[in-house]
Design a protein around this motif. Sequence first.
Motif, PDB file in Angstrom:
ATOM      1  N   GLN A  21       0.842  -1.196   0.000  1.00 16.13           N
ATOM      2  CA  GLN A  21       0.000   0.000   0.000  1.00 16.13           C
ATOM      3  C   GLN A  21       0.880   1.249   0.000  1.00 16.13           C
ATOM      4  O   GLN A  21       1.530   1.561   1.000  1.00 16.13           O
ATOM      5  N   ASN A  22       0.937   1.915  -1.147  1.00 19.94           N
ATOM      6  CA  ASN A  22       1.706   3.164  -1.289  1.00 19.94           C
ATOM      7  C   ASN A  22       3.110   3.044  -0.697  1.00 19.94           C
ATOM      8  O   ASN A  22       3.552   3.889   0.082  1.00 19.94           O
ATOM      9  N   VAL A  23       3.818   1.988  -1.111  1.00 13.51           N
ATOM     10  CA  VAL A  23       5.147   1.730  -0.547  1.00 13.51           C
ATOM     11  C   VAL A  23       6.218   2.495  -1.329  1.00 13.51           C
ATOM     12  O   VAL A  23       6.303   2.408  -2.557  1.00 13.51           O
ATOM     13  N   LEU A  36       4.386   2.500  -4.583  1.00 15.48           N
ATOM     14  CA  LEU A  36       3.912   1.304  -5.273  1.00 15.48           C
ATOM     15  C   LEU A  36       2.765   0.635  -4.507  1.00 15.48           C
ATOM     16  O   LEU A  36       2.837   0.449  -3.299  1.00 15.48           O
ATOM     17  N   THR A  37       1.693   0.321  -5.243  1.00 13.27           N
ATOM     18  CA  THR A  37       0.559  -0.417  -4.673  1.00 13.27           C
ATOM     19  C   THR A  37       0.281  -1.618  -5.576  1.00 13.27           C
ATOM     20  O   THR A  37       0.122  -1.457  -6.789  1.00 13.27           O
ATOM     21  N   THR A  58      14.698  -5.103  -4.221  1.00 17.46           N
ATOM     22  CA  THR A  58      14.327  -4.296  -3.038  1.00 17.46           C
ATOM     23  C   THR A  58      12.919  -4.659  -2.577  1.00 17.46           C
ATOM     24  O   THR A  58      12.648  -4.802  -1.383  1.00 17.46           O
ATOM     25  N   LEU A  59      12.023  -4.845  -3.535  1.00 18.85           N
ATOM     26  CA  LEU A  59      10.641  -5.225  -3.222  1.00 18.85           C
ATOM     27  C   LEU A  59      10.621  -6.566  -2.482  1.00 18.85           C
ATOM     28  O   LEU A  59       9.917  -6.733  -1.480  1.00 18.85           O
ATOM     29  N   ARG A 225       8.783   1.426 -10.223  1.00 14.48           N
ATOM     30  CA  ARG A 225       7.329   1.366 -10.430  1.00 14.48           C
ATOM     31  C   ARG A 225       6.967   0.105 -11.199  1.00 14.48           C
ATOM     32  O   ARG A 225       7.784  -0.402 -11.991  1.00 14.48           O
ATOM     33  N   ILE A 226       5.757  -0.383 -10.998  1.00 14.77           N
ATOM     34  CA  ILE A 226       5.254  -1.494 -11.818  1.00 14.77           C
ATOM     35  C   ILE A 226       4.537  -0.873 -13.011  1.00 14.77           C
ATOM     36  O   ILE A 226       3.550  -0.149 -12.853  1.00 14.77           O
TER      37      ILE A 226
END
Length: 374
Positions: A21-23, A36-37, A58-59, A225-226
Amino acid sequence: MSDTDFEPWNDPNAEPLIHFQNVTKRFGDFTAIDDLTIDIYEKEFFALLGPSGCGKTTLMRMLAGFENPSEGNIFLAGQDIVPIPPNRRAVNMMFQSYALFPHLSIWDNIAFGLKRDKMSKDAVGERVEEMLRLTRLEQFARRKPHQISGGQRQRVALARSLAKAPKLLLLDEPLGALDKKLRIDTQFELMDIQESTGTTFVIVTHDQEEAMTVASRVAVMDHGRIVQASTPAEIYEAPNSVYVADFIGDVNIIEGYAEKSGDGFNLTWGESRPILKAETQNGFAGGNCALAIRPEKVSVTAEKPEDAANAIKGKVHDIAYLGNLSTYHVEIPGGQIIKAQTANTRRLSRRSFTWEDDVWLSWTATAGVLLAEL
């Protein structure tokens, strides 16, 4: 995935196993993950795909607990896991190096985490035997890691990672050390094991073929970003940007200006070039754009085909012979190279065309995807 009905991401009532959620993650002035969500569902085989430095590792490290987000929340089965240390999460990680204990047998490598959790001796034995069966390593149980092959070591690392029955298994470039043929075999083994255990797998890879083979969904990443997260078929056939089209597989990109015409568009792309016709289902509205066409959708013929929606004359500039396929690099007026692919159906068949031959390239109105230039 063999279960063709498995599409929880299309079910508005499905609860995700993982919810970013909004990472955002920063290292000093560098933003590795940018607001990123994304949701990942139970039993998914989810691939994070992208070039080096795009943020995929990192993700994964944030999921494992080795990094914490600078902003935002990460939920696993509804629980915020950011404050939970790595060893207390229902998450396991399999590293590219496999990180096996060289002095321990295969059996003891798999049992290591279970013994540390103070599991009873009988329960440990039962679980290890189950993992050996799952990964087809029963006859290697008493060997040491240096006495088995790279592909077998990879399976030991997988068995050890799955032994504690994590909700989520993270795989960081797990097949990077294997040769191409073994890699392909192991991809199918991974899929079978993932399906039989029902564990959610998240794999990090920069290998497009690997991601497209194993995953239920692929997230293509760029600069934290995705860019697009969808099924492999959707990513390949209906990319949402030039970046995704260009990153996945081979593609021809023709830049131009598109105007609505009947059911489709007319694409103008340079002086004294024929107008191209394109029909596309992706909500494109017209304007400056790029037409993305896969080489296998472009036909090569000696004569101009009758009734072809799009036909361009060119000269064969190069030929790549790949056994089952031949890729023709055809130079068209203005110097652009368009690739066209044909299947080699007969053994030792003579090539239809050779270098410097004049040929016609053609494709249907629905073969390409019109993409707004980003």
